[in-house]
Design an enzyme around this catalytic site. Structure first.
Site, PDB file in Angstrom:
ATOM      1  N   GLY A  13       0.814  -1.205   0.000  1.00 50.82           N
ATOM      2  CA  GLY A  13       0.000   0.000   0.000  1.00 50.82           C
ATOM      3  C   GLY A  13       0.850   1.259   0.000  1.00 50.82           C
ATOM      4  CG  ASP A 138      -1.907  -1.572   9.230  1.00 50.87           C
ATOM      5  OD1 ASP A 138      -2.647  -0.586   9.035  1.00 50.87           O
ATOM      6  OD2 ASP A 138      -2.137  -2.699   8.748  1.00 50.87           O
ATOM      7  CG  HIS A 292      -7.517   2.658  -0.437  1.00 51.82           C
ATOM      8  ND1 HIS A 292      -8.631   2.016  -0.917  1.00 51.82           N
ATOM      9  CD2 HIS A 292      -6.592   1.705  -0.230  1.00 51.82           C
ATOM     10  CE1 HIS A 292      -8.382   0.718  -1.003  1.00 51.82           C
ATOM     11  NE2 HIS A 292      -7.154   0.503  -0.596  1.00 51.82           N
ATOM     12  CD  GLN A 294      -7.664   4.344   6.964  1.00 46.48           C
ATOM     13  OE1 GLN A 294      -7.355   4.112   8.129  1.00 46.48           O
ATOM     14  NE2 GLN A 294      -8.714   3.777   6.383  1.00 46.48           N
TER      15      GLN A 294
END
Length: 371
Positions: A13, A138, A292, A294
């Site tokens: 990502g 994350d 996405h 965020q």
């Protein structure tokens, strides 16, 4: 071995901080007399012809530290499980080595999370000179206290929590906000703390629907009362990580498909929670899965600083021939202490939230942090 030419790729990502990292790498590499070639779309760049590359120099990347996302593009390609001409997923990692030779690359810098760096670790075992840069909103990578993209995502989600209070308060409903976080609840937890969410649900601790309902009743009281008590709030905000799940349930997925690393697409726990609140309590509820955006927007100051620092440290490692390592940051932002750790440390290991230290498992929010 004297390194003269290296490639850099970004996998998984996208995340704010990647472009600053590439700039930091190019600038420091030029100090070492090393040229840098950008590789498009992650590990796919070293598998599928034609081999698309972008020669990177100081002038090319001069403004990149201001850009979010990744200017090199990304993909979730796994060279050890990539489609061949027949569509079968097979080990094509030897093609990576051959294509590096075709491009005249002496080494690689891989910027990514556990999957991208897991590939880098396996390639290291095959003799490929690789240095890793940690990236994931994350913040779940082992071996480092910081990963690129986390601070910007934290800023973005916190703002959305604050914006959600207005409609929730105006209409007297429960606002459920679903954020990213497959195995680790760092983003959900710390954005919930910053935005003062009433409940925070994380993957590290299964929650009880009955307990959530009880906590909502305790906060909001009877929605049908005739007179309003200005001291009692009429709304609640719940932040839930996409990987959170109920004690009597399982992780919610969007469909049955899996990517090349065996990951299902998570999502939907927020809507399920909102629906259950509507059905089993006297309160109205709405859900919002941020998705996405965020991880969009320009990098925060922390992600700019850390990106530049990570990239420069990766260039130093390559110049010193210190391969098979990942740049690691320890300490408190932005004055982290940088070092190198073995890439293998990210394989099969996760950095999850310290539940015993931070999380109130009875109240489903932060303890000792004003909540």
């Amino acid at each position: 071995m004297k390194v003269k030419r290296i490639g850099v790729l970004t996998g998984g990502g996208d995340a704010p901080g990647l472009n600053p990292a590439i700039k930091g790498l190019v600038y420091r590499a030029s100090d070492h007399g090393i040229s840098v070639i950008g590789l498009y779309d992650g590990w796919r760049s070293l598998l599928d012809p034609p081999l698309e590359t972008w020669p990177l120099d100081r002038e090319t990347v001069r403004r990149w530290d201001r850009d979010g996302g990744t200017n090199l593009g990304s993909s979730r390609t796994n060279p050890f499980k990539a489609p061949n001409e027949a569509g079968e997923r097979v080990d094509r990692s030897d093609e990576v080595i051959k294509n590096m030779e075709k491009l005249g690359l002496d080494a690689l810098v891989a910027c990514g999370g556990e999957d991208t760096l897991g590939v880098a670790a396996r390639l290291t075992q095959k003799g490929v000179p690789v240095v890793g840069v940690p990236k994931t909103i994350d913040k779940d990578l082992a071996g480092t206290d910081y990963t690129l993209g986390f601070d910007t995502a934290l800023r973005n989600v916190t703002e959305i929590i604050e914006w959600s209070r207005n409609p929730a308060g105006s209409h007297g409903w429960v606002q459920v906000i679903e954020v990213m976080g497959r195995h680790a609840g760092h983003l959900a937890f710390w954005s919930g703390v910053a935005g003062q969410a009433d409940l925070i649900l994380i993957p590290e601790h299964p929650f009880s629907y009955a307990k959530v309902f009880a906590l909502l009743r305790e906060r909001m009281g009877d929605p049908n009362r005739l007179t309003r008590d200005p001291r009692r709030p009429r709304y609640s905000v719940i932040v839930v990580a996409e990987g959170a799940y109920a004690e009597d349930g399982q992780i919610v997925t969007l469909d049955d498909r899996q990517d090349a690393f065996g990951h299902a697409r998570l999502g939907g726990i927020g809507e399920i929670l909102a629906r259950k609140i509507r059905e089993e309590t006297p309160y109205d509820a709405r859900s919002a899965a941020i998705g996405h955006p965020q991880r969009g927007g320009h990098p925060s100051p922390i992600d700019r600083i850390m990106g530049l620092s990570f990239g420069a440290r990766a260039a130093d490692a390559i110049a010193a021939g210190d391969f098979g390592k990942m740049v690691s940051a320890r300490g408190i932002a932005p004055s982290f202490e940088l070092s190198l750790v073995d890439l293998g440390i990210v394989v099969g290991n996760l950095n999850t939230l310290d539940v015993a230290r931070y999380y109130d498992t009875e109240r489903y929010h932060a303890k000792n942090l004003g909540m």
